[in-house]
Design a protein around this motif. Structure first.
Motif, mmCIF file in Angstrom:
data_model
loop_
_atom_site.group_PDB
_atom_site.id
_atom_site.type_symbol
_atom_site.label_atom_id
_atom_site.label_comp_id
_atom_site.label_asym_id
_atom_site.label_seq_id
_atom_site.Cartn_x
_atom_site.Cartn_y
_atom_site.Cartn_z
ATOM 1 N N THR A 211 50.389 55.805 11.738
ATOM 2 C CA THR A 211 50.458 55.909 13.027
ATOM 3 C C THR A 211 48.977 56.389 13.478
ATOM 4 O O THR A 211 48.588 57.577 12.651
ATOM 5 C CB THR A 211 51.322 57.100 13.269
ATOM 6 O OG1 THR A 211 52.655 56.741 13.248
ATOM 7 C CG2 THR A 211 51.089 57.654 14.875
ATOM 8 N N TYR A 224 46.702 51.044 19.304
ATOM 9 C CA TYR A 224 47.582 52.095 18.865
ATOM 10 C C TYR A 224 48.927 51.886 18.110
ATOM 11 O O TYR A 224 49.450 50.640 18.660
ATOM 12 C CB TYR A 224 48.170 52.861 20.170
ATOM 13 C CG TYR A 224 48.975 53.899 19.863
ATOM 14 C CD1 TYR A 224 48.724 54.915 18.944
ATOM 15 C CD2 TYR A 224 50.303 53.865 20.319
ATOM 16 C CE1 TYR A 224 49.708 55.972 18.573
ATOM 17 C CE2 TYR A 224 51.245 54.955 20.052
ATOM 18 C CZ TYR A 224 50.881 55.968 19.232
ATOM 19 O OH TYR A 224 51.858 56.882 18.552
ATOM 20 N N TYR A 225 48.826 52.221 16.833
ATOM 21 C CA TYR A 225 50.067 52.203 15.882
ATOM 22 C C TYR A 225 50.790 53.008 15.815
ATOM 23 O O TYR A 225 50.349 54.266 15.944
ATOM 24 C CB TYR A 225 49.505 51.668 14.478
ATOM 25 C CG TYR A 225 48.485 50.330 14.422
ATOM 26 C CD1 TYR A 225 48.888 49.129 13.835
ATOM 27 C CD2 TYR A 225 47.055 50.425 14.745
ATOM 28 C CE1 TYR A 225 48.288 47.841 13.861
ATOM 29 C CE2 TYR A 225 46.581 49.043 14.677
ATOM 30 C CZ TYR A 225 46.921 48.047 14.196
ATOM 31 O OH TYR A 225 46.141 46.943 13.987
ATOM 32 N N ARG A 226 52.258 52.842 15.804
ATOM 33 C CA ARG A 226 53.193 54.034 15.650
ATOM 34 C C ARG A 226 53.958 53.234 14.130
ATOM 35 O O ARG A 226 54.463 52.387 14.392
ATOM 36 C CB ARG A 226 54.131 53.951 16.583
ATOM 37 C CG ARG A 226 55.010 55.115 16.383
ATOM 38 C CD ARG A 226 56.091 55.326 17.551
ATOM 39 N NE ARG A 226 55.417 55.530 18.940
ATOM 40 C CZ ARG A 226 55.626 54.857 19.982
ATOM 41 N NH1 ARG A 226 56.149 53.598 19.814
ATOM 42 N NH2 ARG A 226 55.096 55.245 21.035
ATOM 43 N N GLU A 227 53.852 54.066 13.160
ATOM 44 C CA GLU A 227 54.798 53.823 12.120
ATOM 45 C C GLU A 227 54.382 52.395 11.615
ATOM 46 O O GLU A 227 55.318 51.514 11.003
ATOM 47 C CB GLU A 227 56.209 53.807 12.323
ATOM 48 C CG GLU A 227 56.747 55.304 12.579
ATOM 49 C CD GLU A 227 56.432 56.227 11.616
ATOM 50 O OE1 GLU A 227 56.415 56.012 10.452
ATOM 51 O OE2 GLU A 227 56.293 57.644 12.263
ATOM 52 N N VAL A 231 51.561 48.964 19.005
ATOM 53 C CA VAL A 231 52.289 49.258 20.141
ATOM 54 C C VAL A 231 51.645 49.007 21.254
ATOM 55 O O VAL A 231 52.120 48.586 22.374
ATOM 56 C CB VAL A 231 52.552 50.793 19.864
ATOM 57 C CG1 VAL A 231 53.225 51.321 21.314
ATOM 58 C CG2 VAL A 231 53.493 51.194 18.735
ATOM 59 N N ALA A 339 52.198 58.771 24.765
ATOM 60 C CA ALA A 339 52.752 58.162 23.600
ATOM 61 C C ALA A 339 52.244 59.045 22.109
ATOM 62 O O ALA A 339 52.862 59.112 21.243
ATOM 63 C CB ALA A 339 52.629 56.868 22.981
ATOM 64 N N VAL A 340 50.987 59.672 22.423
ATOM 65 C CA VAL A 340 50.431 60.470 21.370
ATOM 66 C C VAL A 340 50.575 62.005 21.482
ATOM 67 O O VAL A 340 51.414 62.286 22.586
ATOM 68 C CB VAL A 340 49.001 60.055 21.403
ATOM 69 C CG1 VAL A 340 48.808 58.743 20.993
ATOM 70 C CG2 VAL A 340 48.228 60.615 22.302
ATOM 71 N N THR A 344 47.373 63.479 16.380
ATOM 72 C CA THR A 344 47.347 61.933 16.194
ATOM 73 C C THR A 344 45.878 61.528 15.723
ATOM 74 O O THR A 344 44.931 61.781 16.165
ATOM 75 C CB THR A 344 47.775 61.163 17.291
ATOM 76 O OG1 THR A 344 49.100 61.744 17.826
ATOM 77 C CG2 THR A 344 47.707 59.896 17.277
#
Length: 355
Positions: A211, A224-227, A231, A339-340, A344
């Motif tokens: 993330t 932006y990356y999530r897991e 994203v 989202a953040v 982060t």
């Protein structure tokens, strides 16, 4: 006899004929000379035009770069609204065992036309629409998230070469435009050249952390990356100083560079006032936009000096034009803000600087 009067002499008919004949011959000689002059000028002009056309043809041929995977084409292509200067060979898209081609027009009025073709020579047929781009380079590329993309690379308008400035007694370079810009198309056997998001396709498959907000200030793009999953992809603007010292507690007031390295979100504010001009938060005239995602660059700055924030000038996205922060459109920064959270990670890199 008075000297004031002399009787007329009788004219001889023979003498009169000779005079007329001499005048006639002079007239014919003048006409012949004029005709020869005009003929010589016409021949010379014809040779001059032919020479100029040959020279222009040589110049145009010499200025056309043919890269591996491309071919010149002189045969008119049926059903194509322009005459190709060259073609780029593509993979076989329709399964007939023959590679498809991308027809590329000459550069005219700073524009180039592109079209995907199937077949060869006069039997070739256009697939889909003609695409128009500006001056730049064209290549077939495999990107991390897409294969066989047609990629155009150009530059944003330039006001001049970068200017050398001083930051805390050290030299820095301030950009004057000329940022790289990319467009991409997928090759489709039915629809032709289909627009693709180059920046999303260029996103690394393996982010530095599962993330993370990853920013490339060379390309002026944010991912932006999530897991581990991508994203969000957004174009951004970054600092005007493209080379020079890193920001510190001593030089931050004159340092307009976007720092590189690993940081983390330390301050989140739904709108930051622009104190320099006394503009309140969320005012349409506020250049800080509608969200502030601050990150700490050096101890005790509190995340109030550098940030990912919005802008009231979205036309500057993609440029090295900020005072060091990372600017997004208000819509994109609002999406990222939701989202953040504080903590982060933010990783900022510069792909143009090399490894």
């Amino acid at each position: 006899m008075s000297h004031l009067y002399e009787p007329p002499r009788p004219r001889s008919a023979r003498r009169e004929w000779r005079r007329k004949e001499e005048r006639r011959r002079r007239y014919l000689r003048r006409r012949a000379f004029a005709f020869l002059v005009v003929a010589a000028l016409a021949v010379g002009l014809g040779f001059g035009i032919r020479w100029l056309a040959l020279r222009l043809g040589q110049t145009e041929t010499a200025g056309t770069e043919v890269t591996p995977g491309t071919n010149r084409t002189e045969t008119p292509v049926a059903d194509l609204p322009f005459t190709p200067e060259r073609t780029i060979e593509c993979p076989d898209l329709d399964g007939d065992g023959q590679p498809e081609l991308i027809a590329v027009s000459p550069l005219v009025d700073e524009r180039v036309h592109l079209a995907l073709l199937t077949g060869t020579g006069k039997e070739a047929k256009q697939i889909g629409q003609v695409i128009t781009v500006g001056e730049g380079t064209l290549t077939l590329k495999d990107l991390p998230r897409a294969r066989n993309l047609l990629v155009w690379q150009g530059q944003l308008p330039r006001e001049g070469e970068p200017v050398q400035v001083e930051v805390g007694g050290e030299k820095a370079l301030e950009a004057r435009g000329g940022e790289p810009v990319f467009r991409a198309w997928e090759l489709n056997a039915d629809q032709g050249l289909v627009p693709a998001d180059y920046y999303a396709a260029a996103a690394p498959l393996d982010p530095p952390e599962p993330t993370v907000i990853l920013v490339d200030k060379g390309l002026n793009v944010l991912w932006y990356y999530r897991e581990g999953e991508l994203v969000q992809t957004a174009r951004v603007a970054t600092g005007r100083h493209i080379e020079g010292p890193a920001p510190t507690a001593e030089n931050w007031e004159e340092n307009l560079s976007t720092p590189t390295g690993r940081f983390s979100v330390t301050l989140m504010v739904p709108g930051m006032p622009y104190l320099r001009e006394g503009i309140p938060a969320l005012d349409p005239a506020n250049p800080l936009g509608t969200r502030w995602i601050g990150f700490s660059v050096f101890p005790d700055d509190g995340g109030s000096l550098w940030a990912i924030h919005g802008t009231n000038a979205p036309q500057n996205l993609g440029r090295w034009s900020s005072e060091g922060s990372i600017l997004m459109s208000n819509g994109e920064v609002e999406r990222l803000y939701d989202a953040v959270e504080v903590g982060t990670p933010i990783v900022i890199q510069n792909s143009l600087a090399g490894p």
